[in-house]
Design a protein around this motif. Structure first.
Motif, PDB file in Angstrom:
ATOM      1  N   SER A   1       0.843  -1.320   0.108  1.00 49.68           N
ATOM      2  CA  SER A   1       0.019  -0.012  -0.161  1.00 49.68           C
ATOM      3  C   SER A   1       0.883   1.354   0.131  1.00 49.68           C
ATOM      4  O   SER A   1       0.573   2.324  -0.612  1.00 49.68           O
ATOM      5  N   ARG A   2       2.026   1.249   0.773  1.00 47.93           N
ATOM      6  CA  ARG A   2       2.808   2.364   0.487  1.00 47.93           C
ATOM      7  C   ARG A   2       3.482   2.609  -0.757  1.00 47.93           C
ATOM      8  O   ARG A   2       3.788   3.774  -1.154  1.00 47.93           O
ATOM      9  N   ILE A   3       3.781   1.583  -1.393  1.00 51.90           N
ATOM     10  CA  ILE A   3       4.641   1.714  -2.640  1.00 51.90           C
ATOM     11  C   ILE A   3       3.363   2.430  -3.610  1.00 51.90           C
ATOM     12  O   ILE A   3       3.783   3.234  -4.520  1.00 51.90           O
ATOM     13  N   LYS A   4       2.295   1.939  -3.433  1.00 54.94           N
ATOM     14  CA  LYS A   4       1.154   2.463  -4.116  1.00 54.94           C
ATOM     15  C   LYS A   4       0.967   4.003  -3.819  1.00 54.94           C
ATOM     16  O   LYS A   4       0.745   4.939  -4.871  1.00 54.94           O
ATOM     17  N   SER A   5       1.104   4.480  -2.705  1.00 53.40           N
ATOM     18  CA  SER A   5       0.938   5.731  -2.428  1.00 53.40           C
ATOM     19  C   SER A   5       2.198   6.494  -2.968  1.00 53.40           C
ATOM     20  O   SER A   5       1.828   7.745  -3.466  1.00 53.40           O
TER      21      SER A   5
ATOM     22  N   ASP B   1       1.381   7.069  -6.733  1.00 55.17           N
ATOM     23  CA  ASP B   1       0.385   8.128  -6.936  1.00 55.17           C
ATOM     24  C   ASP B   1       0.870   9.350  -6.765  1.00 55.17           C
ATOM     25  O   ASP B   1       0.644  10.370  -7.625  1.00 55.17           O
ATOM     26  N   GLU B   2       2.011   9.670  -5.792  1.00 54.47           N
ATOM     27  CA  GLU B   2       2.581  10.827  -5.597  1.00 54.47           C
ATOM     28  C   GLU B   2       3.463  11.258  -6.790  1.00 54.47           C
ATOM     29  O   GLU B   2       3.316  12.383  -6.993  1.00 54.47           O
ATOM     30  N   TYR B   3       4.062  10.258  -7.073  1.00 58.02           N
ATOM     31  CA  TYR B   3       5.173  10.592  -8.354  1.00 58.02           C
ATOM     32  C   TYR B   3       4.357  10.870  -9.643  1.00 58.02           C
ATOM     33  O   TYR B   3       4.722  11.864 -10.318  1.00 58.02           O
ATOM     34  N   GLN B   4       3.231  10.153  -9.806  1.00 58.30           N
ATOM     35  CA  GLN B   4       2.381  10.382 -11.036  1.00 58.30           C
ATOM     36  C   GLN B   4       1.897  11.995 -10.982  1.00 58.30           C
ATOM     37  O   GLN B   4       1.807  12.453 -12.004  1.00 58.30           O
ATOM     38  N   LYS B   5       1.452  12.314  -9.748  1.00 54.26           N
ATOM     39  CA  LYS B   5       0.969  13.695  -9.827  1.00 54.26           C
ATOM     40  C   LYS B   5       2.045  14.860 -10.034  1.00 54.26           C
ATOM     41  O   LYS B   5       1.633  15.701 -10.446  1.00 54.26           O
ATOM     42  N   LYS B   6       3.293  14.380  -9.570  1.00 48.51           N
ATOM     43  CA  LYS B   6       4.358  15.423  -9.706  1.00 48.51           C
ATOM     44  C   LYS B   6       4.840  15.153 -11.186  1.00 48.51           C
ATOM     45  O   LYS B   6       5.297  16.077 -11.792  1.00 48.51           O
ATOM     46  N   ALA B   7       4.520  14.069 -11.603  1.00 46.15           N
ATOM     47  CA  ALA B   7       5.003  14.118 -13.195  1.00 46.15           C
ATOM     48  C   ALA B   7       4.214  14.814 -14.119  1.00 46.15           C
ATOM     49  O   ALA B   7       4.718  15.373 -14.990  1.00 46.15           O
ATOM     50  N   LYS B   8       2.892  14.820 -13.825  1.00 45.78           N
ATOM     51  CA  LYS B   8       1.829  15.540 -14.420  1.00 45.78           C
ATOM     52  C   LYS B   8       1.858  17.023 -14.205  1.00 45.78           C
ATOM     53  O   LYS B   8       2.147  17.882 -15.165  1.00 45.78           O
TER      54      LYS B   8
ATOM     55  N   THR C   1      13.618   6.241  -7.263  1.00 46.76           N
ATOM     56  CA  THR C   1      13.297   5.652  -6.070  1.00 46.76           C
ATOM     57  C   THR C   1      12.076   4.654  -6.264  1.00 46.76           C
ATOM     58  O   THR C   1      11.835   3.468  -5.761  1.00 46.76           O
ATOM     59  N   VAL C   2      10.882   5.232  -7.039  1.00 43.54           N
ATOM     60  CA  VAL C   2       9.789   4.594  -7.240  1.00 43.54           C
ATOM     61  C   VAL C   2      10.314   3.218  -8.142  1.00 43.54           C
ATOM     62  O   VAL C   2       9.698   2.261  -7.966  1.00 43.54           O
TER      63      VAL C   2
END
Length: 571
Positions: free
Chosen positions: A289-293, A296-303, A330-331
């Motif tokens: 679950s922490r990897i998923k979080s 999600d944060e990485y994808q938001k920053k990539a956008k 890291t991801v």
């Protein structure tokens, strides 16, 4: 008490004392690992260290007089001889020499006589003679410390030197106790005590007044708890080491199918990776679950990175790009590692195997457990090495049971091409005859009070079946902190005045290797307010422990496993 901080302070001292300007650092094989565990190459570059060389490898003869040379080596005879040769024909303009441990005066004299050009500016001892794995965990990276169940002399010397270094780096003058009945623990304890007595001026630290006891150095023997290294692990760091192997903070993924070039070897360092640091002790379910979080944060920053429409956006992009790039790495790294752990767990049926391992380790139910072991060991879907470990755990628990069927299980292992000889060797190494005290707890229904207490506890807090095992070390440390009388189980070296209060600081050293499950136990105690550091000759997973046992029993004749002698093949 933080071993990473201790190493870092020494390295920072070395780089600062040489002053500003371009520097090279000259190391040996072991000090190279010591530095790399604490600092990345970019960290060293920030300290103006631009070249890294090994004193024990072939090197260029080019003179670089504009460079300062920081020498960081272990005080071995070989290293001193190589350094003396270097000083007779100096390659660099100035030398700042740091030994990782105590060095004899005769060796200092040899170096002084070799320095005819007077290029040496400093010669000092820094007590950084160990690998800092976690803040509360250290290792000497000794894969095999015994043969014929006795110390290998070089391993004994290295362990004594390393423990001396740990104590000096943490400014500890301890009471030394060792596991009674263990010859190897007694030998090491006396060697460390002799060094402290001989170098008493170095150990002249703070006194312990007002009834506060001095720190405790507790030297233990892996043979008292052979179960912990054999169990499958389900916390992140321990699981990575068990299934992929961590070697000096590095994990080799080159054999993983479809792996990209930049992920063939990944670095897992709690000091350099915030996600890893925060999840060392998280269980497998939590990690997902922490990897998923994090994704999600990485994808938001990539956008957000794609929205560069103004000068202000460009400025923000340039400022945040390094952090974004680091987060991307890291991801990618942790997703790949977690993916491989998940694949192996499914392919090797580790959930079912681990549940049975835990059941045998924590509960006595021979008949039912034997049937389950037989079924899994014979199942072709069970990897042979997992089957072997399951039989080993069963054998340690039931070696003296009237209906024990080690023989039949080993015949199945042998038919499947497994190393059946490991199990009788393990019993010679750490069977009931070799262990001090009781390793296995036994729940008896006739003990009504205990059963009721366990039942109530089970209703209040349902334990995870995969992590119900409690390592012997945790129980031992809880006894220490409760102030229980440690005699005669743990003998004292030298004179000792008893204190009314329990020890506040404990350094534990495990001869034969520590484990990440034990590091977790130490972490949990530290979170509760205690102060413990754990070290071992090495940090084991089950494969390295099996190799350790095989090496330790070379030359040992089967005395306690005569009925299994047909499986006890010589090495």
């Amino acid at each position: 008490m933080n071993v990473i901080t201790a190493i870092k302070l020494y390295i920072e001292k070395m780089t600062n004392e040489s002053g500003p300007g371009l520097k090279i650092i000259l190391m040996d094989k072991e000090t190279t690992s010591i530095i790399s565990m604490a600092f990345s190459q970019s960290d060293m570059l920030q300290r103006e260290v631009y070249l890294f060389e090994r004193i024990d490898s072939a090197r260029s003869n080019e003179r670089l007089k504009h460079l300062k040379c920081i020498v960081f080596i272990r005080p071995t005879k070989m290293n001193v001889s190589l350094l003396a040769d270097e000083l007779r024909s100096p390659k660099y303009g100035a030398y700042y020499i740091y030994f990782s441990n105590i060095i004899p005066r005769t060796d200092i004299k040899l170096l002084a006589e070799s320095d005819e050009s007077e290029s040496v500016r400093e010669v000092k001892e820094v007590y950084a003679d160990f690998l800092c794995v976690n803040p509360n965990l250290f290792s000497f990276n000794i894969p095999y410390c015994m043969q014929s169940l006795k110390w290998i002399p070089e391993a004994l010397m290295r362990s004594a030197q390393g423990l001396t270094s740990i104590l000096l780096s943490l400014k500890i003058h301890p009471v030394i106790r060792y596991r009674a009945g263990s010859v190897v623990a007694e030998t090491l304890a006396k060697q460390v005590y002799d060094v402290i007595s001989k170098e008493s001026s170095l150990f002249d630290f703070r006194s312990h007044d007002n009834g506060v006891p001095p720190p405790l150095l507790l030297i233990l023997d892996r043979r008292d708890d052979p179960i912990t290294p054999l169990l499958h692990q389900w916390t992140y760091q321990a699981m990575v080491h068990e299934l992929l192997t961590i070697n000096n903070n590095r994990v080799d993924l080159s054999k993983v199918s479809g792996i990209s070039k930049d992920l063939k070897e990944v670095v897992l360092s709690g000091d350099q990776d915030e996600f890893y640091s925060g999840n060392l002790y998280s269980n497998f379910g939590e990690i997902g679950s922490r990897i998923k979080s994090m994704m999600d944060e990485y994808q938001k920053k990539a956008k957000d990175q794609r929205k560069v429409e103004s000068i202000s956006d460009m400025k923000n992009f340039v400022e945040t790009y390094p952090q974004f790039k680091k987060m991307s790495g890291t991801v990618s790294k942790h997703v790949r590692v977690i993916g491989e752990l998940s694949d192996q767990t499914a392919q090797r049926n580790l959930l079912n195997i681990s549940e049975l391992e835990q059941d045998i380790a924590c509960r006595a139910d021979h008949s039912a457990q034997l049937q389950r072991v037989k079924k899994l060991v014979a199942d072709e879907k069970t990897a042979v090495k997992d089957a072997l470990k399951l039989v080993a755990i069963y054998a340690l628990r039931y070696e003296r049971h009237a209906n024990c069927d080690i023989m039949g299980l080993l015949q199945t292992i042998e038919k499947r091409g497994g190393k059946a000889s490991f199990v009788p060797k393990l019993i010679e190494y750490a069977g009931q005859h070799a262990r001090q005290g009781e390793l296995f707890s036994t729940v008896r229904i006739t003990d009504a009070v205990k059963f009721t207490r366990n039942l109530i506890k089970g209703l209040k807090e349902i334990e995870n079946v995969f992590t119900q095992h409690t390592c012997l070390l945790k129980e031992t440390l809880e006894e220490v902190f409760k102030g229980r009388d440690l005699d005669p189980m743990y003998q004292v070296v030298g004179s000792y005045v008893p204190f009314r209060r329990p020890h506040q600081e404990v350094v534990v050293f495990m001869i034969g290797g520590a484990t990440y499950e034990e590091a977790l136990a130490v972490h949990q105690l530290n979170v509760s307010g205690y102060r413990v550091i754990l070290g071992g000759t090495t940090i084991h997973n089950s494969d390295s422990f099996i190799n350790e046992v095989a090496h330790a029993t070379i030359g040992v004749q089967p005395k306690h496993t005569k009925s299994l002698q047909q499986f006890y093949s010589p090495d």
